[in-house]
Design a protein around this motif. Structure first.
Motif, mmCIF file in Angstrom:
data_model
loop_
_atom_site.group_PDB
_atom_site.id
_atom_site.type_symbol
_atom_site.label_atom_id
_atom_site.label_comp_id
_atom_site.label_asym_id
_atom_site.label_seq_id
_atom_site.Cartn_x
_atom_site.Cartn_y
_atom_site.Cartn_z
ATOM 1 N N GLY A 128 -64.384 -83.647 -8.520
ATOM 2 C CA GLY A 128 -63.984 -83.100 -7.225
ATOM 3 C C GLY A 128 -62.734 -83.779 -6.688
ATOM 4 N N ILE A 129 -62.648 -85.102 -6.857
ATOM 5 C CA ILE A 129 -61.459 -85.848 -6.404
ATOM 6 C C ILE A 129 -60.211 -85.372 -7.134
ATOM 7 C CG2 ILE A 129 -60.351 -88.128 -6.447
ATOM 8 C CD1 ILE A 129 -63.155 -89.315 -5.920
ATOM 9 N N ILE A 130 -60.318 -85.216 -8.452
ATOM 10 C CA ILE A 130 -59.162 -84.777 -9.250
ATOM 11 C C ILE A 130 -58.714 -83.382 -8.834
ATOM 12 C CG2 ILE A 130 -58.417 -84.122 -11.582
ATOM 13 C CD1 ILE A 130 -60.270 -86.402 -12.611
ATOM 14 N N ILE A 131 -59.680 -82.465 -8.644
ATOM 15 C CA ILE A 131 -59.341 -81.104 -8.220
ATOM 16 C C ILE A 131 -58.664 -81.129 -6.847
ATOM 17 C CG2 ILE A 131 -60.306 -78.886 -7.469
ATOM 18 C CD1 ILE A 131 -62.389 -79.150 -9.632
ATOM 19 N N GLY A 132 -59.207 -81.926 -5.933
ATOM 20 C CA GLY A 132 -58.636 -82.017 -4.595
ATOM 21 C C GLY A 132 -57.225 -82.556 -4.596
ATOM 22 N N PHE A 133 -56.964 -83.615 -5.368
ATOM 23 C CA PHE A 133 -55.627 -84.194 -5.430
ATOM 24 C C PHE A 133 -54.643 -83.244 -6.125
ATOM 25 C CE2 PHE A 133 -57.134 -88.590 -4.451
ATOM 26 C CZ PHE A 133 -56.233 -88.813 -3.415
ATOM 27 N N CYS A 134 -55.117 -82.524 -7.109
ATOM 28 C CA CYS A 134 -54.267 -81.501 -7.732
ATOM 29 C C CYS A 134 -53.876 -80.447 -6.696
ATOM 30 C CB CYS A 134 -54.987 -80.852 -8.913
ATOM 31 S SG CYS A 134 -55.094 -81.895 -10.382
ATOM 32 N N GLY A 135 -54.824 -80.104 -5.819
ATOM 33 C CA GLY A 135 -54.535 -79.163 -4.746
ATOM 34 C C GLY A 135 -53.446 -79.682 -3.816
ATOM 35 N N VAL A 136 -53.535 -80.974 -3.455
ATOM 36 C CA VAL A 136 -52.512 -81.588 -2.593
ATOM 37 C C VAL A 136 -51.146 -81.533 -3.278
ATOM 38 C CG1 VAL A 136 -51.736 -83.753 -1.548
ATOM 39 C CG2 VAL A 136 -54.143 -83.078 -1.385
ATOM 40 N N LEU A 137 -51.108 -81.843 -4.572
ATOM 41 C CA LEU A 137 -49.843 -81.828 -5.311
ATOM 42 C C LEU A 137 -49.247 -80.428 -5.385
ATOM 43 C CD1 LEU A 137 -50.667 -84.261 -8.261
ATOM 44 C CD2 LEU A 137 -49.107 -84.669 -6.358
ATOM 45 N N LEU A 138 -50.100 -79.422 -5.536
ATOM 46 C CA LEU A 138 -49.610 -78.042 -5.598
ATOM 47 C C LEU A 138 -49.026 -77.589 -4.253
ATOM 48 C CD1 LEU A 138 -52.424 -76.358 -7.734
ATOM 49 C CD2 LEU A 138 -50.035 -76.663 -8.391
ATOM 50 N N ILE A 139 -49.546 -78.136 -3.171
ATOM 51 C CA ILE A 139 -49.015 -77.797 -1.846
ATOM 52 C C ILE A 139 -47.702 -78.536 -1.593
ATOM 53 C CG2 ILE A 139 -49.400 -78.026 0.641
ATOM 54 C CD1 ILE A 139 -52.340 -77.547 0.167
ATOM 55 N N ALA A 140 -47.653 -79.820 -1.953
ATOM 56 C CA ALA A 140 -46.455 -80.627 -1.695
ATOM 57 C C ALA A 140 -45.360 -80.404 -2.742
ATOM 58 C CB ALA A 140 -46.834 -82.105 -1.647
ATOM 59 N N GLN A 141 -45.750 -80.178 -4.001
ATOM 60 C CA GLN A 141 -44.820 -79.934 -5.112
ATOM 61 C C GLN A 141 -43.694 -80.974 -5.178
ATOM 62 O OE1 GLN A 141 -43.507 -75.787 -4.964
ATOM 63 N NE2 GLN A 141 -45.553 -75.140 -4.341
ATOM 64 N N PRO A 142 -44.034 -82.258 -5.326
ATOM 65 C CA PRO A 142 -42.989 -83.293 -5.342
ATOM 66 C C PRO A 142 -42.085 -83.224 -6.564
ATOM 67 C CG PRO A 142 -45.132 -84.232 -5.902
ATOM 68 C CD PRO A 142 -45.386 -82.824 -5.460
ATOM 69 N N TRP A 143 -42.520 -82.542 -7.609
ATOM 70 C CA TRP A 143 -41.740 -82.459 -8.844
ATOM 71 C C TRP A 143 -40.679 -81.355 -8.803
ATOM 72 C CZ3 TRP A 143 -46.780 -80.759 -8.326
ATOM 73 C CH2 TRP A 143 -46.951 -79.375 -8.383
ATOM 74 N N ALA A 144 -40.811 -80.411 -7.866
ATOM 75 C CA ALA A 144 -39.961 -79.215 -7.870
ATOM 76 C C ALA A 144 -38.602 -79.486 -7.228
ATOM 77 C CB ALA A 144 -40.665 -78.070 -7.144
ATOM 78 N N SER A 145 -37.578 -78.900 -7.797
ATOM 79 C CA SER A 145 -36.249 -78.980 -7.199
ATOM 80 C C SER A 145 -36.199 -78.064 -5.975
ATOM 81 C CB SER A 145 -35.186 -78.541 -8.213
ATOM 82 O OG SER A 145 -35.375 -77.172 -8.566
#
Length: 306
Positions: A128-145
């Motif tokens: 659940g923690i991994i899924i939740g953090f993946c969700g945060v990353l998809l919203i923030a998208q720190p890797w995207a230009s």
């Protein structure tokens, strides 16, 4: 239909509470057109404080030993910071996105309990923690230009994550405080201090309010007649939200079930946000919101079984 509701009253009250909490956010977003987020927090908390003071005085529950004033104040300040950041996100990003960040709290609460209180996390909890953090990353998208970025900007993403973190700190502190104070006293102290802190923010903001710290400091703006109407409605929905939330957990046979249902406020806020002019989230952000909801539900249900 009535028979189904009677057999699932806890869920019914939680659905109502989610809808009402979403309306609180919707009116906060409407108020953000005229007032800074901190001032909206002030009005929301002072109305709630008056209502909770009434409940506290009316309560027949026996007073507990108390004696943990420092923790009581710490919990209130952590909760106020979380509300600051939630309302700031409501003002600057979509309503659904702001609520999704806020609902990341169970992820941080589980991790804090693991590191601070040495609580064991089962395999499903880590999932659940991994899924939740993946969700945060998809919203923030720190890797995207900048060209391909479809999430929220860095400042609001960081503040959104901090919103979930401070909400988790507040929840864990409240869990400890229940051994020493009644629920009414904990809730009232939160709203009382939650009224004083934004008042101080606005007093300081009259002399010093840099743009970089607009989520902590602001100048007071006199609300107009329309804003006063929205403030009254926000206070009304905030009050009945507290009633239905308390009723839901009070009669629930399994607290984890209603805690899972509580994620409906993200769905309701997403819909209300569209009516208020928010753009429909991109595919990546939508997946991120689903990730936070899914991860959070896994964690609250897993905790209910332990």
């Amino acid at each position: 239909m009535l028979r189904i509701i009677k057999h699932n009253l806890a869920v019914y009250f939680m659905v109502l509470a989610c809808l009402e909490f979403s309306f609180v956010g919707a009116f906060a977003k409407l108020l953000s057109e005229d007032l800074p987020a901190i001032e909206v927090v002030f009005f929301r908390n002072i109305i709630a404080a008056i209502y909770l003071f009434y409940l506290y005085k009316k309560s027949t529950l026996k007073e507990r030993e108390g004696g943990h004033l420092g923790l009581l104040i710490f919990r209130a300040i952590a909760g106020v910071i979380s509300v600051y950041l939630l309302f700031y996100n409501i003002e600057h990003i979509s309503l659904g996105g702001a609520y999704a960040f806020h609902k990341s709290a169970p992820i941080f609460a589980t991790l804090l309990a693991f590191f601070v209180f040495k609580e064991v996390i089962a395999l499903r909890g880590w999932f659940g923690i991994i899924i939740g953090f993946c969700g945060v990353l998809l919203i923030a998208q720190p890797w995207a230009s900048e060209e391909f970025h479809t999430g929220f900007d860095l400042k609001n993403s960081i503040l959104g994550v901090l919103c979930g973190f401070f909400s988790a700190v507040s929840v864990l502190s409240a869990r400890e405080l229940r051994h020493y104070y009644t629920t009414e006293k904990i809730a009232f102290s939160f709203m009382f201090i939650g009224t004083l802190v934004p008042l101080c923010s606005m007093l300081v903001g009259e002399f010093y309010a840099p743009k970089e710290l607009d989520f902590l400091l602001c100048e007071f703006k006199m609300p107009n007649l329309k804003a006063l109407g929205f403030i009254a409605l926000m206070g009304f929905f905030g009050a009945i939200y507290q009633i239905h939330l308390t009723k839901s957990y009070g009669i629930a046979k399994k607290a984890g079930i209603v805690a899972g249902v509580s994620y409906l406020d993200v769905v309701f806020s997403l819909i209300l946000g569209l009516f208020l002019g928010d753009a429909f989230p991109s595919f990546m952000v939508f997946l991120g919101i689903l990730g936070i909801i899914g991860g959070g539900i896994i964690l609250v249900l897993d905790k209910n079984k332990t």
